[in-house]
Motif scaffolding. Structure first.
Motif, mmCIF file in Angstrom:
data_model
loop_
_atom_site.group_PDB
_atom_site.id
_atom_site.type_symbol
_atom_site.label_atom_id
_atom_site.label_comp_id
_atom_site.label_asym_id
_atom_site.label_seq_id
_atom_site.Cartn_x
_atom_site.Cartn_y
_atom_site.Cartn_z
ATOM 1 N N THR A 254 62.693 39.101 26.452
ATOM 2 C CA THR A 254 63.933 38.356 26.282
ATOM 3 C C THR A 254 64.979 39.272 25.693
ATOM 4 O O THR A 254 64.669 40.257 25.032
ATOM 5 C CB THR A 254 63.750 37.143 25.350
ATOM 6 O OG1 THR A 254 63.323 37.608 24.070
ATOM 7 C CG2 THR A 254 62.725 36.175 25.905
ATOM 8 N N LYS B 22 63.320 32.735 28.504
ATOM 9 C CA LYS B 22 62.197 33.318 29.229
ATOM 10 C C LYS B 22 62.109 32.628 30.589
ATOM 11 O O LYS B 22 61.965 31.403 30.655
ATOM 12 C CB LYS B 22 60.887 33.116 28.464
ATOM 13 C CG LYS B 22 60.801 33.855 27.136
ATOM 14 C CD LYS B 22 59.468 33.557 26.449
ATOM 15 C CE LYS B 22 59.363 34.260 25.103
ATOM 16 N NZ LYS B 22 58.082 33.929 24.412
ATOM 17 N N LEU C 247 60.108 31.646 33.671
ATOM 18 C CA LEU C 247 58.679 31.490 33.916
ATOM 19 C C LEU C 247 58.333 31.405 35.398
ATOM 20 O O LEU C 247 57.497 32.157 35.888
ATOM 21 C CB LEU C 247 58.168 30.245 33.181
ATOM 22 C CG LEU C 247 58.412 30.236 31.663
ATOM 23 C CD1 LEU C 247 57.875 28.954 31.055
ATOM 24 C CD2 LEU C 247 57.789 31.460 31.003
ATOM 25 N N LYS D 232 61.870 27.108 35.987
ATOM 26 C CA LYS D 232 61.218 26.631 34.768
ATOM 27 C C LYS D 232 61.381 27.720 33.717
ATOM 28 O O LYS D 232 61.043 28.885 33.962
ATOM 29 C CB LYS D 232 59.739 26.368 35.042
ATOM 30 C CG LYS D 232 58.934 25.907 33.843
ATOM 31 C CD LYS D 232 57.475 25.710 34.242
ATOM 32 C CE LYS D 232 56.612 25.290 33.077
ATOM 33 N NZ LYS D 232 55.191 25.105 33.482
ATOM 34 N N GLN E 125 61.724 28.804 29.251
ATOM 35 C CA GLN E 125 61.631 28.504 27.830
ATOM 36 C C GLN E 125 62.912 29.000 27.174
ATOM 37 O O GLN E 125 63.372 30.115 27.457
ATOM 38 C CB GLN E 125 60.421 29.186 27.192
ATOM 39 C CG GLN E 125 59.087 28.540 27.516
ATOM 40 C CD GLN E 125 57.945 29.214 26.780
ATOM 41 O OE1 GLN E 125 57.791 30.428 26.835
ATOM 42 N NE2 GLN E 125 57.142 28.430 26.079
ATOM 43 N N ASN F 23 64.922 29.457 23.410
ATOM 44 C CA ASN F 23 64.719 29.541 21.968
ATOM 45 C C ASN F 23 65.714 28.629 21.251
ATOM 46 O O ASN F 23 66.922 28.880 21.257
ATOM 47 C CB ASN F 23 64.899 30.990 21.508
ATOM 48 C CG ASN F 23 64.515 31.191 20.055
ATOM 49 O OD1 ASN F 23 64.224 30.242 19.338
ATOM 50 N ND2 ASN F 23 64.514 32.439 19.616
ATOM 51 N N GLU G 43 62.152 27.960 17.938
ATOM 52 C CA GLU G 43 61.115 27.228 18.660
ATOM 53 C C GLU G 43 61.396 27.344 20.157
ATOM 54 O O GLU G 43 62.499 27.038 20.615
ATOM 55 C CB GLU G 43 61.092 25.750 18.246
ATOM 56 C CG GLU G 43 60.708 25.503 16.795
ATOM 57 C CD GLU G 43 59.227 25.719 16.544
ATOM 58 O OE1 GLU G 43 58.447 25.668 17.520
ATOM 59 O OE2 GLU G 43 58.854 25.944 15.378
ATOM 60 N N TRP G 44 60.389 27.788 20.921
ATOM 61 C CA TRP G 44 60.565 27.940 22.363
ATOM 62 C C TRP G 44 60.250 26.619 23.051
ATOM 63 O O TRP G 44 59.127 26.133 22.980
ATOM 64 C CB TRP G 44 59.673 29.051 22.890
ATOM 65 C CG TRP G 44 60.121 30.409 22.442
ATOM 66 C CD1 TRP G 44 59.690 31.098 21.349
ATOM 67 C CD2 TRP G 44 61.112 31.223 23.069
ATOM 68 N NE1 TRP G 44 60.352 32.297 21.253
ATOM 69 C CE2 TRP G 44 61.230 32.406 22.299
ATOM 70 C CE3 TRP G 44 61.907 31.079 24.200
ATOM 71 C CZ2 TRP G 44 62.106 33.435 22.626
ATOM 72 C CZ3 TRP G 44 62.785 32.102 24.536
ATOM 73 C CH2 TRP G 44 62.880 33.261 23.758
ATOM 74 N N GLU G 45 61.258 26.040 23.696
ATOM 75 C CA GLU G 45 61.103 24.737 24.339
ATOM 76 C C GLU G 45 61.301 24.867 25.849
ATOM 77 O O GLU G 45 62.058 25.716 26.321
ATOM 78 C CB GLU G 45 62.101 23.740 23.743
ATOM 79 C CG GLU G 45 61.909 23.534 22.239
ATOM 80 C CD GLU G 45 62.828 22.472 21.668
ATOM 81 O OE1 GLU G 45 63.461 21.745 22.465
ATOM 82 O OE2 GLU G 45 62.927 22.376 20.435
ATOM 83 N N MET G 46 60.623 23.987 26.595
ATOM 84 C CA MET G 46 60.598 24.065 28.054
ATOM 85 C C MET G 46 61.728 23.237 28.664
ATOM 86 O O MET G 46 61.976 22.097 28.251
ATOM 87 C CB MET G 46 59.261 23.554 28.578
ATOM 88 C CG MET G 46 58.060 24.264 28.000
ATOM 89 S SD MET G 46 57.843 25.913 28.678
ATOM 90 C CE MET G 46 57.183 25.503 30.271
ATOM 91 N N TYR G 47 62.380 23.816 29.676
ATOM 92 C CA TYR G 47 63.452 23.126 30.392
ATOM 93 C C TYR G 47 63.439 23.562 31.855
ATOM 94 O O TYR G 47 62.767 24.527 32.238
ATOM 95 C CB TYR G 47 64.825 23.473 29.796
ATOM 96 C CG TYR G 47 65.025 23.017 28.373
ATOM 97 C CD1 TYR G 47 65.431 21.716 28.087
ATOM 98 C CD2 TYR G 47 64.806 23.893 27.309
ATOM 99 C CE1 TYR G 47 65.615 21.299 26.778
ATOM 100 C CE2 TYR G 47 64.986 23.479 25.997
ATOM 101 C CZ TYR G 47 65.394 22.183 25.742
ATOM 102 O OH TYR G 47 65.570 21.773 24.445
#
Length: 257
Positions: A3, A35, A37, A52, A54, A56, A60-64
Motif C-alpha cells: 500500500t 489494498k 484484492l 474488492k 480493503q 484503512n 482498521e482494514w475494512e472490506m468494500y
C-alpha cells in the motif's frame, strides 16, 4: 499486498459540481490507503472497473467494493442525452445549452449530468437526503485514486493475469489520453455484498421481484429514474448501479423529445 500512504492538504468538496444532490468524500481528504484484492464482475464494463478492496479506516482494514470510473466522454454520455446530442442537435442547443450551460463550466455540466460518476453521485446523494439508502446497496462516498495507487492496481491486474502490464496500459484501462496520465481517477466506495448473497447475473429472484418493483416505484417518487434495470445491475435483489440514472432536476427530464 503493498500500500502507498497518500496525503493531501486540500479539503474535498461534495460532487458533482452542478446544482442538486451530491455525494461527499469517503474520507476527509478523499484519499485513502487501499489494498486491491480481486476484480468483481466480468471485467467487461466499458465505463468502470469494480474491485474488492480493503481500506484503512483508523488503522482498521475494512472490506468494500470500489467502483473506479473510466474517463472518456463517449463512454460517459447517458443514453437519453446521447440520443439528444447526436440526433436532435438543434433541440440540445436551444433547450439544454441555452438554459444550463451558460451558468456552468462545460466540464462541470458534462461530468455532473452526463457521466456515470455524476449520475451515481446524484442518485446516491438523493437517497441520503431522504434517508432511503435501503433502496439500493449503499454507497459510502467517493475517493480519488492518484497515479501511484493506479500503479498498485496495475500490479494487481498483472498478478491476476500472470504477466506484467506496462504503465501505458492504464491509459487503455481508463480510456484517457497520455496527457491526462497523472490525473487521479474518481471512484465510489460501496458496500461489499457477501459472496453467498451475490447472485449477480440472474437478477432478482422470484421471491424478490415484488420488492424490487416497489423499490423502483419508491426511487421514482424520489425523482430518481434508473433507466438501466438489466439483471446484471442487481445483487441479492437490490440495485448496485446508478450510472445511467437521471436524478431530478436533470436536463434530460424536460428536454427529450
Amino acid at each position: 499486498n503493498q500500500t502507498t500512504t497518500i496525503t493531501s492538504v486540500c479539503d474535498p468538496e461534495s460532487l458533482p459540481r452542478v446544482p442538486g444532490p451530491k455525494l461527499g468524500p469517503f474520507t476527509s481528504t478523499a484519499l485513502a490507503d487501499i489494498k486491491f484484492l480481486s476484480e468483481l464482475g466480468d471485467g467487461d464494463n466499458k465505463d468502470s472497473h469494480v474491485w474488492k478492496v480493503q481500506i484503512n479506516i483508523d488503522n482498521e482494514w475494512e472490506m468494500y467494493a470500489l467502483k473506479m470510473v473510466s474517463t472518456p466522454l463517449a463512454a460517459c454520455l447517458v443514453n437519453p442525452l446521447n440520443h439528444l446530442v447526436y440526433y436532435h442537435p438543434n433541440l440540445y442547443r436551444d433547450k439544454v445549452q441555452a438554459k444550463y450551460m451558460h451558468t456552468l463550466p462545460r466540464c462541470n455540466f458534462r461530468e455532473g449530468y452526463l457521466s456515470p460518476f455524476g449520475c451515481e453521485c446524484r442518485a446516491y446523494g438523493r437517497l441520503k437526503e431522504h434517508g432511503r439508502e435501503d433502496l439500493a446497496h449503499k454507497a459510502h462516498g467517493y475517493l480519488l485514486i492518484p497515479y501511484q495507487q493506479q500503479l498498485e492496481l496495475l500490479r494487481a491486474y498483472s498478478a491476476a493475469a500472470g504477466y506484467e502490464f506496462a504503465p501505458s496500459h492504464l491509459d487503455q484501462l481508463w480510456g484517457r489520453p497520455e496527457k491526462d496520465r497523472l490525473l487521479p481517477v474518481k471512484a465510489i466506495v460501496k458496500e461489499l455484498v457477501p459472496a453467498e448473497s451475490a447472485t449477480c447475473g440472474i437478477g432478482p429472484r422470484a421471491s424478490q421481484a415484488r420488492k424490487a418493483w416497489e423499490d423502483l416505484e419508491a426511487l421514482h417518487r424520489l425523482g430518481i429514474f434508473v433507466l438501466d434495470i438489466q439483471y446484471w445491475n442487481y445483487l441479492d435483489g437490490k440495485l448496485i448501479d446508478f450510472s445511467r440514472a437521471l436524478t431530478s432536476y436533470h436536463p434530460c427530464l424536460d428536454s427529450c423529445p
